[in-house]
Design a protein around this motif. Structure first.
Motif, PDB file in Angstrom:
ATOM      1  N   ILE A 130       0.833  -1.205   0.000  1.00  0.00           N
ATOM      2  CA  ILE A 130       0.000   0.000   0.000  1.00  0.00           C
ATOM      3  C   ILE A 130       0.870   1.259   0.000  1.00  0.00           C
ATOM      4  O   ILE A 130       0.558   2.249  -0.693  1.00  0.00           O
ATOM      5  N   GLN A 131       1.957   1.236   0.750  1.00  0.00           N
ATOM      6  CA  GLN A 131       2.817   2.425   0.825  1.00  0.00           C
ATOM      7  C   GLN A 131       3.354   2.864  -0.537  1.00  0.00           C
ATOM      8  O   GLN A 131       3.232   4.040  -0.897  1.00  0.00           O
ATOM      9  N   PRO A 132       3.950   1.966  -1.346  1.00  0.00           N
ATOM     10  CA  PRO A 132       4.417   2.425  -2.665  1.00  0.00           C
ATOM     11  C   PRO A 132       3.275   2.827  -3.588  1.00  0.00           C
ATOM     12  O   PRO A 132       3.438   3.730  -4.414  1.00  0.00           O
ATOM     13  N   ILE A 133       2.131   2.166  -3.471  1.00  0.00           N
ATOM     14  CA  ILE A 133       0.990   2.541  -4.320  1.00  0.00           C
ATOM     15  C   ILE A 133       0.568   3.979  -4.028  1.00  0.00           C
ATOM     16  O   ILE A 133       0.392   4.793  -4.935  1.00  0.00           O
ATOM     17  N   LEU A 134       0.400   4.302  -2.749  1.00  0.00           N
ATOM     18  CA  LEU A 134      -0.007   5.662  -2.386  1.00  0.00           C
ATOM     19  C   LEU A 134       1.060   6.688  -2.753  1.00  0.00           C
ATOM     20  O   LEU A 134       0.764   7.747  -3.314  1.00  0.00           O
ATOM     21  N   LEU A 139       2.956  10.923  -6.447  1.00  0.00           N
ATOM     22  CA  LEU A 139       4.021  11.408  -7.329  1.00  0.00           C
ATOM     23  C   LEU A 139       3.486  11.655  -8.739  1.00  0.00           C
ATOM     24  O   LEU A 139       3.810  12.670  -9.372  1.00  0.00           O
ATOM     25  N   LEU A 140       2.666  10.752  -9.235  1.00  0.00           N
ATOM     26  CA  LEU A 140       2.075  10.922 -10.563  1.00  0.00           C
ATOM     27  C   LEU A 140       1.184  12.156 -10.610  1.00  0.00           C
ATOM     28  O   LEU A 140       1.117  12.868 -11.621  1.00  0.00           O
ATOM     29  N   ARG A 141       0.494  12.419  -9.520  1.00  0.00           N
ATOM     30  CA  ARG A 141      -0.414  13.564  -9.503  1.00  0.00           C
ATOM     31  C   ARG A 141       0.357  14.882  -9.482  1.00  0.00           C
ATOM     32  O   ARG A 141      -0.049  15.866 -10.132  1.00  0.00           O
ATOM     33  N   ASP A 142       1.489  14.916  -8.785  1.00  0.00           N
ATOM     34  CA  ASP A 142       2.193  16.187  -8.569  1.00  0.00           C
ATOM     35  C   ASP A 142       3.265  16.495  -9.611  1.00  0.00           C
ATOM     36  O   ASP A 142       3.628  17.655  -9.809  1.00  0.00           O
ATOM     37  N   GLU A 152       7.394   3.225 -15.566  1.00  0.00           N
ATOM     38  CA  GLU A 152       8.070   2.550 -14.459  1.00  0.00           C
ATOM     39  C   GLU A 152       7.237   2.615 -13.182  1.00  0.00           C
ATOM     40  O   GLU A 152       7.115   1.629 -12.447  1.00  0.00           O
ATOM     41  N   ILE A 153       6.680   3.801 -12.923  1.00  0.00           N
ATOM     42  CA  ILE A 153       5.848   3.966 -11.730  1.00  0.00           C
ATOM     43  C   ILE A 153       4.609   3.087 -11.810  1.00  0.00           C
ATOM     44  O   ILE A 153       4.222   2.426 -10.834  1.00  0.00           O
ATOM     45  N   LEU A 154       3.990   3.054 -12.991  1.00  0.00           N
ATOM     46  CA  LEU A 154       2.790   2.229 -13.167  1.00  0.00           C
ATOM     47  C   LEU A 154       3.105   0.742 -12.999  1.00  0.00           C
ATOM     48  O   LEU A 154       2.288  -0.023 -12.477  1.00  0.00           O
TER      49      LEU A 154
END
Length: 361
Positions: A130-134, A139-142, A152-154
């Motif tokens: 859950i921590q990396p997902i949040l 990060l994607l939003r900002d 990579e993030i996805l």
């Protein structure tokens, strides 16, 4: 003459008195002996009952009073024996109930411990993905759009989401198993072909994890056999089983994933073969997964297939996978076991997991 007769009469009188006294003494002695005999005979069972009562009071539940005849004392002795037997049976039953209560209490304590373990493991396993997902979603939003970085993030988000989904599925499967609502949808299929397909997917995972591991697949069916690696699996032998394909795939995938977790380099070999049962016409298929990894921890080995049996700080895990796998195999009428390879050869590393399934012709 008169004097002599007088003396004779006097002697006769004295002798008569002596005889009377003697007979009186004998009569008293015989009477006393007879009375004592009667008293002893009457008091003997009473003394026996008194002694038996004392022994019963001191805890001797096996004491028995012998009774003869049909008089009141015999009936009393039989009643005493019946009472002793009843007390003995009651205490025996109480001891059995006490043992059952102790066993039930131990089971409750064990389940309570499992509950605590489950809460700790589930909290940790849920928190980890859950921590990396949040974090990555924020990060994607900002951040400004960057296609490469976004991919990579996805990938990380998808991987952790799958981990959460697997944890949820494992918990649901355990709940179904324990509630008796875990069912199988059996069909006939070639188990060798299914394992080959699974190994193709597993090989991609090995490449992704950048591990130096080689996969091998060996198939033995009757007098014919094929030894192949995963890249060249061309065999004409088929081992047809009647089983739940999806559940069996779940078992094999779990065993292979465990082998990859604990093997950094070397090989993982999957061996599939058939064997006759008790020299009759029935056969069973035996599947073994042998790796060259770290092996099974000696503390975990005795409880390997129980819930939450895990001691893998590096690889993580809830310890539910092997419990579910064991339940699936046993529901198919088979069995599963494991051992460290150095038990058979001191120079070998790693472990071997094996399960068997009956083959219905």
């Amino acid at each position: 003459m008169v004097t002599k007769l007088g003396e004779y009469a006097k002697d006769s009188s004295q002798y008569s008195i002596f005889l009377q006294i003697l007979f009186a003494v004998l009569n008293i002695g015989v009477t006393t002996a007879f009375i004592l005999y009667i008293i002893r005979k009457l008091l003997k069972p009473i003394f026996a009952l008194t002694n038996a009562t004392s022994q019963l009071k001191s805890g001797n539940l096996n004491v028995v009073v012998k009774s003869k005849g049909h008089d009141e004392l015999s009936f009393l002795s039989e009643s005493f024996n019946s009472m002793g037997t009843a007390i003995k049976n009651y205490i025996k039953k109480q001891n059995q109930l006490t043992k059952q209560l102790e066993k039930a209490n131990e089971e409750l304590n064990y389940r309570d411990q499992l509950k605590d373990d489950f809460i700790n493991v589930a909290a940790h396993e849920l928190k980890t993905p859950i921590q990396p997902i949040l974090g990555l979603c924020e990060l994607l939003r900002d951040r400004e759009t960057n296609i490469v970085k976004d991919e990579e993030i996805l990938d990380v988000i998808i991987r952790n989401s799958k981990r959460l989904m697997k944890l949820a599925e494992d918990i649901l499967n355990v709940a179904r198993i324990e509630s008796g609502s875990f069912f199988l949808n059996k069909e006939r299929f070639d188990i060798g072909e299914m394992i080959s397909e699974i190994m193709n997917d597993i090989e991609e995972k090995i490449v992704e994890n950048k591990k130096n591991i080689k996969l091998f697949f060996e198939l033995y069916n009757g007098n014919n056999n094929n030894n192949n690696n995963n890249n060249n699996n061309n065999n004409n032998n088929k081992i047809i089983v009647e089983a739940d394909r999806n559940r069996l795939c779940q078992v094999i995938s779990n065993l292979l994933n465990n082998a990859i977790k604990f093997t950094d380099e070397g090989s993982i070999t999957v061996i599939v073969g058939t064997k006759k049962i008790n020299n009759n016409n029935s056969n069973k298929v035996i599947v073994s997964i042998k790796d060259t990894g770290t092996g099974i921890d000696s503390e975990i080995l005795p409880k390997l297939f129980t819930k939450f049996a895990t001691k893998s700080p590096i690889a993580g895990g809830t310890g539910l996978g092997l419990f579910i796998s064991k339940s699936i195999i046993e529901m198919h009428g088979g069995s599963i076991w494991a051992f460290n390879n150095d038990e058979k050869n001191k120079d070998d590393r790693g472990s071997t997991f094996t399960f068997s399934l009956p083959i219905k012709e």
